[in-house]
Design an enzyme around this catalytic site. Structure first.
Site, PDB file in Angstrom:
ATOM      1  N   GLU A 164     -35.117  53.636 -41.336  1.00  0.00           N
ATOM      2  CA  GLU A 164     -34.032  54.056 -42.227  1.00  0.00           C
ATOM      3  C   GLU A 164     -33.723  52.901 -43.167  1.00  0.00           C
ATOM      4  OE1 GLU A 164     -32.021  56.888 -41.465  1.00  0.00           O
ATOM      5  OE2 GLU A 164     -32.274  57.211 -39.309  1.00  0.00           O
ATOM      6  N   ARG A 209     -23.557  53.436 -38.121  1.00  0.00           N
ATOM      7  CA  ARG A 209     -24.016  54.379 -37.090  1.00  0.00           C
ATOM      8  C   ARG A 209     -25.520  54.632 -37.100  1.00  0.00           C
ATOM      9  NH1 ARG A 209     -21.862  60.135 -38.950  1.00  0.00           N
ATOM     10  NH2 ARG A 209     -22.299  59.990 -41.151  1.00  0.00           N
ATOM     11  N   HIS A 210     -26.245  53.778 -37.839  1.00  0.00           N
ATOM     12  CA  HIS A 210     -27.708  53.877 -37.813  1.00  0.00           C
ATOM     13  C   HIS A 210     -28.320  52.594 -37.270  1.00  0.00           C
ATOM     14  CE1 HIS A 210     -27.041  57.141 -40.757  1.00  0.00           C
ATOM     15  NE2 HIS A 210     -28.134  57.634 -40.203  1.00  0.00           N
ATOM     16  N   ARG A 255     -36.918  54.243 -36.324  1.00  0.00           N
ATOM     17  CA  ARG A 255     -36.668  54.897 -37.619  1.00  0.00           C
ATOM     18  C   ARG A 255     -36.545  53.828 -38.700  1.00  0.00           C
ATOM     19  NH1 ARG A 255     -34.559  60.322 -36.447  1.00  0.00           N
ATOM     20  NH2 ARG A 255     -35.598  60.778 -34.476  1.00  0.00           N
ATOM     21  N   GLU A 292     -22.772  63.254 -35.838  1.00  0.00           N
ATOM     22  CA  GLU A 292     -23.788  64.019 -35.106  1.00  0.00           C
ATOM     23  C   GLU A 292     -24.302  63.208 -33.913  1.00  0.00           C
ATOM     24  OE1 GLU A 292     -27.367  65.051 -37.486  1.00  0.00           O
ATOM     25  OE2 GLU A 292     -28.426  64.475 -35.653  1.00  0.00           O
ATOM     26  N   SER A 352     -29.691  66.666 -32.060  1.00  0.00           N
ATOM     27  CA  SER A 352     -30.385  67.745 -32.781  1.00  0.00           C
ATOM     28  C   SER A 352     -31.272  68.445 -31.781  1.00  0.00           C
ATOM     29  CB  SER A 352     -31.313  67.197 -33.860  1.00  0.00           C
ATOM     30  OG  SER A 352     -30.602  66.785 -34.948  1.00  0.00           O
ATOM     31  N   ARG A 368     -25.049  56.526 -29.960  1.00  0.00           N
ATOM     32  CA  ARG A 368     -23.959  57.305 -30.578  1.00  0.00           C
ATOM     33  C   ARG A 368     -23.058  57.928 -29.512  1.00  0.00           C
ATOM     34  NH1 ARG A 368     -26.009  60.322 -36.018  1.00  0.00           N
ATOM     35  NH2 ARG A 368     -26.774  58.456 -37.067  1.00  0.00           N
TER      36      ARG A 368
HETATM   37  P1  AMO Z   1     -32.967  63.614 -34.754  1.00  0.00           P
HETATM   38  O1  AMO Z   1     -33.833  62.918 -35.734  1.00  0.00           O
HETATM   39  O2  AMO Z   1     -31.798  64.357 -35.287  1.00  0.00           O
HETATM   40  O3  AMO Z   1     -33.813  64.676 -33.914  1.00  0.00           O
HETATM   41  O4  AMO Z   1     -32.466  62.579 -33.661  1.00  0.00           O
HETATM   42  C1  AMO Z   1     -31.725  62.991 -32.536  1.00  0.00           C
HETATM   43  C2  AMO Z   1     -30.488  62.145 -32.345  1.00  0.00           C
HETATM   44  O5  AMO Z   1     -30.859  60.766 -32.209  1.00  0.00           O
HETATM   45  C3  AMO Z   1     -29.879  59.943 -32.795  1.00  0.00           C
HETATM   46  N1  AMO Z   1     -30.482  59.148 -33.876  1.00  0.00           N
HETATM   47  C4  AMO Z   1     -30.094  57.919 -34.213  1.00  0.00           C
HETATM   48  N2  AMO Z   1     -29.162  57.095 -33.713  1.00  0.00           N
HETATM   49  C5  AMO Z   1     -29.011  55.894 -34.298  1.00  0.00           C
HETATM   50  N3  AMO Z   1     -29.744  55.455 -35.348  1.00  0.00           N
HETATM   51  C6  AMO Z   1     -30.695  56.232 -35.889  1.00  0.00           C
HETATM   52  N4  AMO Z   1     -31.418  55.794 -36.910  1.00  0.00           N
HETATM   53  C7  AMO Z   1     -30.911  57.526 -35.315  1.00  0.00           C
HETATM   54  N5  AMO Z   1     -31.747  58.555 -35.590  1.00  0.00           N
HETATM   55  C8  AMO Z   1     -31.467  59.512 -34.714  1.00  0.00           C
HETATM   56  C9  AMO Z   1     -28.801  60.858 -33.348  1.00  0.00           C
HETATM   57  C10 AMO Z   1     -29.528  62.155 -33.522  1.00  0.00           C
HETATM   58  O6  AMO Z   1     -28.667  63.264 -33.473  1.00  0.00           O
HETATM   59  N6  AMO Z   1     -36.978  65.428 -32.322  1.00  0.00           N
HETATM   60  C11 AMO Z   1     -35.596  65.694 -32.678  1.00  0.00           C
HETATM   61  C12 AMO Z   1     -34.772  66.117 -31.484  1.00  0.00           C
HETATM   62  C13 AMO Z   1     -35.170  67.448 -30.883  1.00  0.00           C
HETATM   63  O7  AMO Z   1     -35.222  68.433 -31.639  1.00  0.00           O
HETATM   64  O8  AMO Z   1     -35.430  67.504 -29.677  1.00  0.00           O
HETATM   65  C14 AMO Z   1     -35.017  64.458 -33.309  1.00  0.00           C
HETATM   66  O9  AMO Z   1     -35.518  63.368 -33.204  1.00  0.00           O
HETATM   67  O10 AMO Z   1     -27.766  60.964 -32.380  1.00  0.00           O
END
Ligand code: AMO
Length: 434
Positions: free
Chosen positions: A213, A219-220, A211, A357, A360, A408
């Site tokens: 980001e 937490r990212h 990602r 969170e 998802s 997480r």
């Molecule tokens: P989403 O984008 O919410 O959903 O990602 C799912 C979970 O992955 C973790 N996460 C991260 N942890 C740390 N750093 C990040 N940058 C980061 N991005 C995401 C979080 C998040 O809740 N395809 C959907 C899932 C699905 O519907 O099956 C998805 O990627 O804990």
């Protein structure tokens, strides 16, 4: 190394050769101790200066901390030694000498900044509390795998180099693939669905997600470990049940197998299993409860995404893991199915820890026409996703799934302040090596 005995296995009366790091040298005058450390613990090596070969004493006591040595001798009972035994050496070999100046103190007596620690992970991981985190991480991943197998899932691995993104265009890392633009995959989303639509039905994957980001937060990460599930003939509630079970299985395995690590982390007393079943709040209830806390400057209205402070206020209010269901369709991705009775609502859900969170998920849109129009509504070109949509023409069952952030999960389980503590070599805005 042949005939090497781990320090934890050294039994009184044996002739043993131990090998490891020089943890500490304690010189008490006529008698001195070298404390040798390996992955199983520490052992005391005793030097009686007047009674032992001078060269051996000099070699043992002159070596710098963190050097690698191998020591042979007789193991003897010694109640005053930290582990109840000690070795009187007959030979000692310095295998690799460490520079006397270390960039960080592995004994932990001197604190180091997180950036110094991450730059010197090898030294950092010599600290028991850091090693404990990664030992627990291994136990969690193994427990998650076992739990998915119990849920009739097949483990899959899917490409990380892809032609299109799925979780929002701005968070993509572009790369060059034989002269063409490609991307690091943001999630195995489309692949896991394609496999759930085969005869395999139920799959899981544990792998990296990328990602781009912009924000650098505790937490990212820019590369995270996603624990993904997808199941044919599942709806959102079935997927939530699996998310709950996987999370509990991870906690149970840690409670059962990691007593020493929890002790090392100072968590032995407070470590508790999550509830049997997590409360399920609708999105509407969630925003009402957040507004009622009075913690936000501006009241949330239907359609808003939940801001971090909102999640925090709600987490404190609920106090356990919980789900938020029935999100507005417009803030969930194209692959999430709308509610059967109200197309303003989606089947999408999030699973929350009181702090943040974790998951998802949702039921997926498996009806070809709805799927294609969903792409168009999100400004995505269905032609680019034809490899995916095409398969929805040949018998795609209803299906649902989720993605759980591995780091997480650990961060919240072990009450870590920074997600980077749960990754060996984190990738963030400032960090591309090591
Ligand atoms: P989403 O984008 O919410 O959903 O990602 C799912 C979970 O992955 C973790 N996460 C991260 N942890 C740390 N750093 C990040 N940058 C980061 N991005 C995401 C979080 C998040 O809740 N395809 C959907 C899932 C699905 O519907 O099956 C998805 O990627 O804990």
């Amino acid at each position: 190394m042949q005939d090497r005995t781990y320090t934890a296995d050294a039994e009184p009366g044996e002739d043993a050769t131990v090998a490891g790091w020089v943890h500490e040298i304690r010189d008490l005058g006529g008698i001195a101790f070298l404390i040798l450390r390996d992955s199983t613990g520490k052992i005391q090596i005793k030097f009686e200066k007047d009674e032992m070969d001078e060269e051996l004493v000099e070699a043992g006591l002159g070596v710098s901390r963190e050097s690698i040595v191998s020591v042979s001798g007789v193991v003897e009972e010694e109640p005053r030694a930290p582990t109840g035994v000690e070795i009187t050496p007959t030979s000692l070999e310095v295998i690799a000498e460490a520079e006397p100046e270390l960039p960080l103190d592995p004994s932990g007596k001197v604190d180091a900044e997180i950036s110094t620690r991450l730059d010197n992970r090898t030294l950092d991981l010599r600290k028991p509390e850091v090693q404990a985190i990664f030992e627990i991480r291994a136990v969690v991943l193994s427990a998650v795998r076992d739990a998915f197998r119990e849920h009739r899932c097949t483990e899959i691995t899917t490409p990380k180099i892809v032609a299109t993104g799925t979780e929002g265009g701005t968070e993509l890392f572009p790369i060059t693939y034989f002269g063409e633009e490609a991307f690091m995959n943001q999630s195995p989303q489309l692949f896991k669905q394609l496999i759930a639509g085969s005869n395999v039905e139920r799959v899981f994957e544990i792998g990296p997600i990328f990602r781009a980001e912009e924000h650098n937060t505790p937490r990212h990460l820019n590369e995270a470990t996603s624990i993904d599930f997808e199941g044919a003939f599942c709806d959102a509630h079935d997927a939530m049940d699996v998310a709950e079970a996987i999370t509990r299985a991870a906690y149970e395995a840690v409670a059962e197998n990691c007593a020493d690590e929890l002790e090392t982390l100072g968590l032995a007393a407070e470590f508790a299993l999550p509830e049997e079943s997590f409360p399920r709040l609708t999105y509407e209830e969630a925003i009402e409860r957040i507004n009622a806390t009075g913690e936000l400057d501006e009241q949330l209205v239907w359609g808003d995404d939940l801001p971090t402070e909102g999640e925090k206020a709600l987490g404190e209010d609920v106090g356990t893991h919980y789900f938020i269901t029935e999100w507005p369709s417009e803030i969930k991705p194209f692959y999430i199915m709308d509610d059967a009775d109200d197309d303003q609502l989606s089947t999408g859900f999030d699973m929350m820890h009181p702090r943040m969170e974790l998951v998802s998920g949702g039921q997926r849109e498996h009806r070809y026409d709805h799927l294609v129009s969903g792409f168009e509504q999100q400004g995505l070109d269905p032609v680019e996703f034809e490899y995916y949509t095409k398969m929805f023409k040949y018998g795609m069952p209803p299906h649902a799934g989720f993605g759980l952030g591995g780091e997480r999960l650990l961060m919240t389980m072990l009450d870590l302040d920074n997600i980077r503590e749960a990754v060996l070599f984190p990738r963030d805005r400032q960090r591309l090596s090591p």
